[in-house]
Design a protein around this motif. Structure first.
Motif, short mmCIF file in Angstrom:
data_model
loop_
_atom_site.label_atom_id
_atom_site.label_comp_id
_atom_site.label_asym_id
_atom_site.label_seq_id
_atom_site.Cartn_x
_atom_site.Cartn_y
_atom_site.Cartn_z
N SER A 126 7.53 12.15 4.93
CA SER A 126 8.25 12.34 6.12
C SER A 126 7.71 13.64 6.80
N ILE A 127 7.40 14.52 6.29
CA ILE A 127 6.75 15.88 6.68
C ILE A 127 5.51 15.37 7.33
N TYR A 128 4.63 14.75 6.70
CA TYR A 128 3.24 14.33 7.35
C TYR A 128 3.49 13.63 8.49
N ILE A 129 4.47 12.57 8.64
CA ILE A 129 4.58 11.63 9.82
C ILE A 129 5.19 12.48 10.81
N TYR A 130 6.16 13.49 10.66
CA TYR A 130 6.85 14.26 11.57
C TYR A 130 5.68 15.22 12.14
N ILE A 131 4.92 15.75 11.60
CA ILE A 131 3.67 16.74 11.86
C ILE A 131 2.83 15.94 12.87
N ILE A 191 0.40 0.86 0.82
CA ILE A 191 1.48 1.75 1.28
C ILE A 191 0.59 3.09 1.71
N GLY A 192 -0.62 3.49 0.89
CA GLY A 192 -1.29 4.73 1.41
C GLY A 192 -2.10 4.44 2.63
N MET A 193 -2.45 3.05 2.84
CA MET A 193 -3.23 2.82 4.00
C MET A 193 -2.24 3.11 5.35
N ALA A 194 -0.92 2.52 5.09
CA ALA A 194 -0.07 2.51 6.28
C ALA A 194 0.35 3.90 6.55
N ILE A 195 0.63 4.84 5.64
CA ILE A 195 0.69 6.27 6.06
C ILE A 195 -0.45 6.75 6.54
N LEU A 234 -2.33 8.39 15.44
CA LEU A 234 -1.39 8.93 16.30
C LEU A 234 -1.93 10.40 17.04
N GLY A 235 -2.12 11.13 15.66
CA GLY A 235 -2.80 12.42 16.14
C GLY A 235 -4.00 12.95 16.00
N GLY A 236 -5.13 12.11 15.66
CA GLY A 236 -6.30 12.32 15.74
C GLY A 236 -6.39 13.57 14.96
N MET A 237 -7.70 14.17 15.35
CA MET A 237 -8.01 15.56 14.60
C MET A 237 -6.96 16.59 14.76
N LYS A 238 -6.26 16.65 15.60
CA LYS A 238 -5.12 17.57 15.98
C LYS A 238 -3.97 17.29 14.70
N GLY A 239 -3.53 16.01 14.75
CA GLY A 239 -2.26 15.61 13.72
C GLY A 239 -2.76 15.80 12.25
N ILE A 240 -4.06 15.35 12.29
CA ILE A 240 -4.92 15.38 10.80
C ILE A 240 -4.87 16.94 10.44
N THR A 241 -5.34 17.82 11.26
CA THR A 241 -5.48 19.08 10.69
C THR A 241 -4.13 19.79 10.35
N TRP A 242 -3.01 19.42 11.20
CA TRP A 242 -1.84 20.32 10.71
C TRP A 242 -1.34 19.45 9.70
N THR A 243 -1.44 18.09 9.41
CA THR A 243 -0.74 17.55 8.27
C THR A 243 -1.75 18.15 7.15
N VAL A 281 -2.80 20.85 6.34
CA VAL A 281 -2.32 22.27 6.00
C VAL A 281 -1.00 22.01 5.22
N ALA A 282 -0.11 21.18 5.41
CA ALA A 282 0.91 20.94 4.92
C ALA A 282 0.62 20.13 3.34
N GLN A 283 -0.39 19.30 3.46
CA GLN A 283 -0.97 18.54 2.31
C GLN A 283 -1.51 19.78 1.30
N TYR A 284 -2.38 20.46 1.80
CA TYR A 284 -2.91 21.55 1.00
C TYR A 284 -1.80 22.47 0.12
N SER A 285 -0.42 22.69 0.94
CA SER A 285 0.51 23.32 0.22
C SER A 285 1.15 22.67 -0.80
N VAL A 286 1.41 21.32 -0.69
CA VAL A 286 1.93 20.38 -1.61
C VAL A 286 0.83 20.36 -2.87
#
Length: 566
Positions: free
Chosen positions: A17-22, A159-163, A170-179, A181-186
């Protein structure tokens, strides 16, 4: 539903949910944002994104298992040295100069520096490397879902493909980058918590890097008692001597410095200075996991040796039963588990009496259960593994998308394409790449770490030489670069197919494994590029002057004109 499945589902839903929101908040409408996040990512955030992009399922899921089970301790250090040492090369030799050149993709640099033919070869190389690499990531996603949510690997990969499809398209490199950052924290929290808990439980020392040193003597002795060579002893495997340690380490190191999805990260930095600092931050963030992985490997292997060889089959712990139920703990060569010598235990030895085979990829995922940690920690580790796999998968898929949309469609097929047309082609290409990645995840050519190591070898053999020569030798020619890339890539890929058991299973040359042949391919690439460059037309005086300028921080006139003309 078990407690572990429940907590895994909770953490998966929260993190997804966090990744999709970002991704939604970072959605883009320009090619600059889609390809390089507008070149405006701060160095610390860029460093975290680089770490998440690069620390894939191989680092999180597979590396500790490779060290402990696949290469018996000492020999597994090639992955630690190779995958971290490559960032030193990247920071010193490539990142700032490529950032100063100012392009969207690695093939774009190759095309501008050399020729359109070289650009096309670079696109093919980037796509091949990325698909090999992404196969390991999607395979890791399927592994996590299979064990922790009780679904088949195919459903897990879907499931992984869908996420990934949602936040990457949707976000390209901009969305991927900030996502990322969250993924590294997790992923880093998920990796460190069980490591600290297991170290404290086993030694009373919560710092695993210190606790690790306290058990090595016991682990060495235990391995000798059960028929293994000592865990810390060098060159114990005849097929993995000094030659192959050198070749594999070099392939991983030079491959790191030539990976397209890592290099593109430095185009997202705000400046050349920020690109350098991004590399520094990345090394710090990566180091947190890499100085912990050897301790996880040692603690877990010690527990496995003590448990299997001293525990009656009827009293084996739950983790053993759980992982054997999904066929990741089996008998020799994948057969069903059997008590072959009828002594009432499953013997886990290094000799002929071995009755158990443990998949390298389960060690970290099983470590909380092996260490007796509660279900929420197990669920958190599963979420961390998914974060590691998905973060890298998204970066790789963007490389495939941008290489085809920018370097093939826009540069060669339709130079008059509008921003909207380019974005549409990029997103369609991304969707197609995700489908191919899903297929490779369902049918991977090996365990996660092995597959990823192959991608590093391909990157070393194809990109590293022509990038170094393109920056530091202004007389490297277009024909030389194209010939070098083709030769290095074809030679290395052919050798891998020839020697991998899943394909032809050949013996190879002088015992060189598929994971080490990238070093030889790199040397072949260097030799071919240099030799051909001696007999083919030299770059224009303007290009030679431009190459000279990008190596000096204070010189920008020709670079600025070059960017304006484009």
């Amino acid at each position: 539903m078990s407690d572990i499945q429940l907590w895994t589902l909770i953490f998966a839903v929260i993190t997804f949910s966090i990744y999709i929101y970002i991704a939604y908040a970072s959605r883009v409408s320009s090619t600059s944002d889609f390809y390089v996040a507008g070149g405006g990512i701060p160095a610390p955030a860029n460093g975290a994104a680089i770490a998440a992009d690069w620390m894939s399922a191989a680092s999180f899921i597979s590396m500790a298992g490779i060290i402990a089970l696949g290469y018996n301790g000492y020999s597994g250090s090639v992955f630690l040295m190779g995958w971290t040492g490559g960032y030193v090369l990247l920071a010193l030799l490539l990142a700032p100069y490529l950032r100063k050149f100012g392009r969207f993709t690695l093939p774009e640099f190759v095309g501008d520096r050399y020729s359109e033919t070289a650009r096309l070869v670079a696109v093919i190389s980037a796509v091949v490397i990325s698909f090999v690499y992404v196969a390991g990531q999607m395979g890791g996603v399927g592994l996590v879902f299979t064990r922790f949510l009780g679904v088949s690997p195919t459903v897990g990969v879907i499931i992984g493909m869908a996420i990934v499809f949602f936040y990457a398209v949707l976000g390209g490199m901009k969305g991927i980058t900030w996502t990322q950052v969250a993924q590294y924290s997790v992923l880093i929290i998920a990796y460190l918590i069980p490591a600290v808990a297991i170290s404290a439980r086993a030694t009373g020392m919560p710092l695993p890097q210190i606790g690790f040193g306290q058990i090595l003597g016991d682990l060495d002795q235990l391995q000798r008692d059960f028929g293994f060579e000592a865990y810390t002893e060098a060159f114990t495997d005849p097929a993995f001597g000094m030659q192959n340690m050198l070749l594999i380490t070099a392939a991983l190191m030079f491959g790191t410095a030539g990976l397209p999805h890592v290099i593109v990260r430095f185009y997202t930095a705000k400046s050349v200075r920020a690109a350098r600092y991004s590399a520094v931050w990345a090394i710090v963030f990566i180091g947190l996991l890499y100085v912990t992985a050897p301790s996880v490997a040692a603690f877990t292997k010690l527990e496995i040796l003590e448990t299997l060889n001293d525990t009656a089959i009827s009293s084996l712990p739950q983790w053993f039963t759980t992982w054997s139920d999904v066929d990741l703990i089996t008998g020799p060569e994948g057969a069903a588990l059997q008590d072959l010598n009828n002594d009432g235990v499953y013997n886990y030895t290094g000799g002929a009496g071995n009755e158990v085979m443990i998949n390298n990829d389960i060690l970290v995922l099983a470590s909380p259960e092996i260490g007796g940690l509660p279900a929420p920690i197990v669920g958190l580790v599963a979420a961390g593994a998914l974060a590691a796999a998905l973060s890298t998968a998204s970066g790789l898929l963007l490389v495939i998308s941008s290489s085809i949309a920018n370097d093939v469609y826009y540069k060669r097929i339709n130079p008059q394409a509008t921003e909207k047309q380019q974005l549409n082609v990029g997103r369609i290409t991304m969707a197609a790449a995700i489908l191919v990645a899903g297929y490779l995840g369902i049918n991977p050519p090996g365990f996660v770490g092995e597959v990823v190591a192959l991608a590093f070898g391909l990157a070393a053999a194809s990109f590293f030489p022509i990038l170094v020569l393109g920056i530091f030798w202004k007389k490297a020619t277009a024909m030389g670069a194209a010939a070098g890339m083709i030769t290095g890539l074809v030679f290395t890929l052919a050798y891998m197919v020839w020697t991998l058991d899943i394909y032809f299973g050949g013996e190879g040359i002088r015992g060189i494994p598929a994971t080490g042949i990238g070093t030889v391919g790199m040397l072949v690439n260097f030799a071919v590029t240099i030799i051909v460059s001696q007999f083919t037309p030299k770059p224009s005086e303007k290009m030679q002057a431009l190459v000279e300028e990008i190596r000096y921080p204070g010189r920008t006139t020709l670079v600025e004109k070059h960017l304006e003309e484009d």
